[in-house]
Design a protein around this motif. Structure first.
Motif, PDB file in Angstrom:
ATOM      1  N   TYR A 118     121.324 -35.941  13.574  1.00 42.66           N
ATOM      2  CA  TYR A 118     122.301 -37.028  13.608  1.00 42.66           C
ATOM      3  C   TYR A 118     123.606 -36.646  14.304  1.00 42.66           C
ATOM      4  O   TYR A 118     124.311 -37.508  14.812  1.00 42.66           O
ATOM      5  N   LEU A 119     123.929 -35.350  14.349  1.00 41.92           N
ATOM      6  CA  LEU A 119     125.190 -34.910  14.953  1.00 41.92           C
ATOM      7  C   LEU A 119     124.968 -34.145  16.250  1.00 41.92           C
ATOM      8  O   LEU A 119     125.921 -33.642  16.840  1.00 41.92           O
ATOM      9  N   SER A 123     121.506 -36.734  20.259  1.00 41.95           N
ATOM     10  CA  SER A 123     121.180 -37.758  19.271  1.00 41.95           C
ATOM     11  C   SER A 123     121.547 -39.143  19.792  1.00 41.95           C
ATOM     12  O   SER A 123     122.557 -39.320  20.477  1.00 41.95           O
ATOM     13  N   ILE A 125     122.280 -41.536  17.812  1.00 43.07           N
ATOM     14  CA  ILE A 125     123.125 -42.136  16.766  1.00 43.07           C
ATOM     15  C   ILE A 125     124.541 -42.322  17.272  1.00 43.07           C
ATOM     16  O   ILE A 125     125.143 -41.416  17.845  1.00 43.07           O
ATOM     17  N   VAL A 127     128.652 -42.868  16.958  1.00 40.17           N
ATOM     18  CA  VAL A 127     129.685 -42.350  16.058  1.00 40.17           C
ATOM     19  C   VAL A 127     130.119 -43.404  15.038  1.00 40.17           C
ATOM     20  O   VAL A 127     130.784 -43.089  14.059  1.00 40.17           O
ATOM     21  N   GLU A 131     124.899 -42.943   9.601  1.00 37.59           N
ATOM     22  CA  GLU A 131     124.165 -41.685   9.720  1.00 37.59           C
ATOM     23  C   GLU A 131     125.025 -40.606  10.377  1.00 37.59           C
ATOM     24  O   GLU A 131     124.847 -39.413  10.120  1.00 37.59           O
ATOM     25  N   PHE A 132     125.974 -41.038  11.216  1.00 43.39           N
ATOM     26  CA  PHE A 132     126.897 -40.078  11.848  1.00 43.39           C
ATOM     27  C   PHE A 132     128.095 -39.804  10.952  1.00 43.39           C
ATOM     28  O   PHE A 132     128.305 -38.682  10.508  1.00 43.39           O
ATOM     29  N   TRP A 133     128.910 -40.854  10.691  1.00 41.47           N
ATOM     30  CA  TRP A 133     130.165 -40.578   9.984  1.00 41.47           C
ATOM     31  C   TRP A 133     129.938 -40.180   8.532  1.00 41.47           C
ATOM     32  O   TRP A 133     130.778 -39.487   7.932  1.00 41.47           O
ATOM     33  N   ARG A 135     127.737 -38.046   7.608  1.00 41.40           N
ATOM     34  CA  ARG A 135     127.570 -36.589   7.655  1.00 41.40           C
ATOM     35  C   ARG A 135     128.870 -35.883   8.034  1.00 41.40           C
ATOM     36  O   ARG A 135     129.105 -34.748   7.616  1.00 41.40           O
ATOM     37  N   LYS A 165     132.460 -34.922  21.388  1.00 46.45           N
ATOM     38  CA  LYS A 165     131.913 -35.913  20.463  1.00 46.45           C
ATOM     39  C   LYS A 165     132.361 -35.677  19.018  1.00 46.45           C
ATOM     40  O   LYS A 165     132.790 -36.613  18.337  1.00 46.45           O
ATOM     41  N   LEU A 166     132.262 -34.445  18.543  1.00 41.43           N
ATOM     42  CA  LEU A 166     132.540 -34.169  17.132  1.00 41.43           C
ATOM     43  C   LEU A 166     134.022 -33.946  16.854  1.00 41.43           C
ATOM     44  O   LEU A 166     134.580 -34.524  15.914  1.00 41.43           O
ATOM     45  N   TRP A 169     136.455 -37.002  16.468  1.00 39.25           N
ATOM     46  CA  TRP A 169     136.336 -37.721  15.192  1.00 39.25           C
ATOM     47  C   TRP A 169     137.213 -37.067  14.137  1.00 39.25           C
ATOM     48  O   TRP A 169     137.943 -37.758  13.400  1.00 39.25           O
TER      49      TRP A 169
END
Length: 205
Positions: A118-119, A123, A125, A127, A131-133, A135, A165-166, A169
């Motif tokens: 998911y991350l 993926s 998915i 943001v 399923e993303f946020w 996790r 991407k990560l 956030w």
């Protein structure tokens, strides 16, 4: 009747549907080759914690040997490594395959979770999806009482979805992120600003 699948232990292949669908050895290969069962995945959480005192670390395994890699984690007192590779396997550095890596980390006193489905950088998915946020919230909860690092393959964060991407956030939700490199630590906030133009040119932004 039971379906018989054809295994090739030298080539590490199997004719079962799971082998074709997912990266890494299937349950049939794991049983024959006595490969340890894969560790648990990261489950989503609906709400973020009220407060996270520490920072979120990221690291790329690159082509380090395991003692060097684990030494970098221990230098920054990382207690939990979250694997955010879409495919937790490495052809050129097999000691970073999911079973081998998790076993080495646990032996060194570091916990391991996989969240690449998911991350991961590949993926599908969004943001904006739970399923993303969910996790990402889970990572924040885990970071309330221990140092947590997210790991992918690339040594340089700008070449990896950890940065494009990560990290955004976490920064948007007011959480500090630092990237672990052999030279020390890179503060993600000024790093993100400096690299923004590169991401746009690369089609990442």
């Amino acid at each position: 009747p039971d379906i018989k699948y054809v295994l090739d232990t030298d080539a590490m292949t199997c004719t079962c549907p799971a082998f074709a669908r997912y990266p890494g050895p299937c349950k049939h290969l794991r049983k024959v080759l006595r490969i340890p069962a894969t560790p648990p995945n990261l489950a989503p959480v609906k709400t973020a914690p009220e407060k996270v005192d520490g920072v979120i670390y990221t690291i790329g395994h690159s082509n380090y040997d395991l003692p060097t890699f684990i030494g970098m984690l221990k230098e920054h007192k990382v207690a939990l490594l979250i694997d955010v590779r879409s495919a937790p396997w490495s052809k050129y550095t097999p000691h970073f395959n999911r079973p081998e890596l998790s076993e080495a980390l646990v032996a060194a006193g570091i916990k391991y979770l996989w969240a690449g489905k998911y991350l991961g950088g590949r993926s599908s998915i969004s943001v904006k999806d739970f399923e993303f946020w969910g996790r990402m919230n889970a990572i924040l909860h885990l970071a309330t009482n221990q140092n947590v690092a997210m790991m992918c393959a690339e040594r340089n964060p700008v070449q990896c979805h950890r940065a494009y991407k990560l990290t955004p956030w976490f920064l948007e939700h007011q959480h500090e992120v630092v990237h672990i490199v052999p030279e020390g630590l890179i503060d993600a906030r000024p790093f993100q600003s400096a690299q923004k133009a590169d991401w746009i040119d690369s089609g990442y932004a």
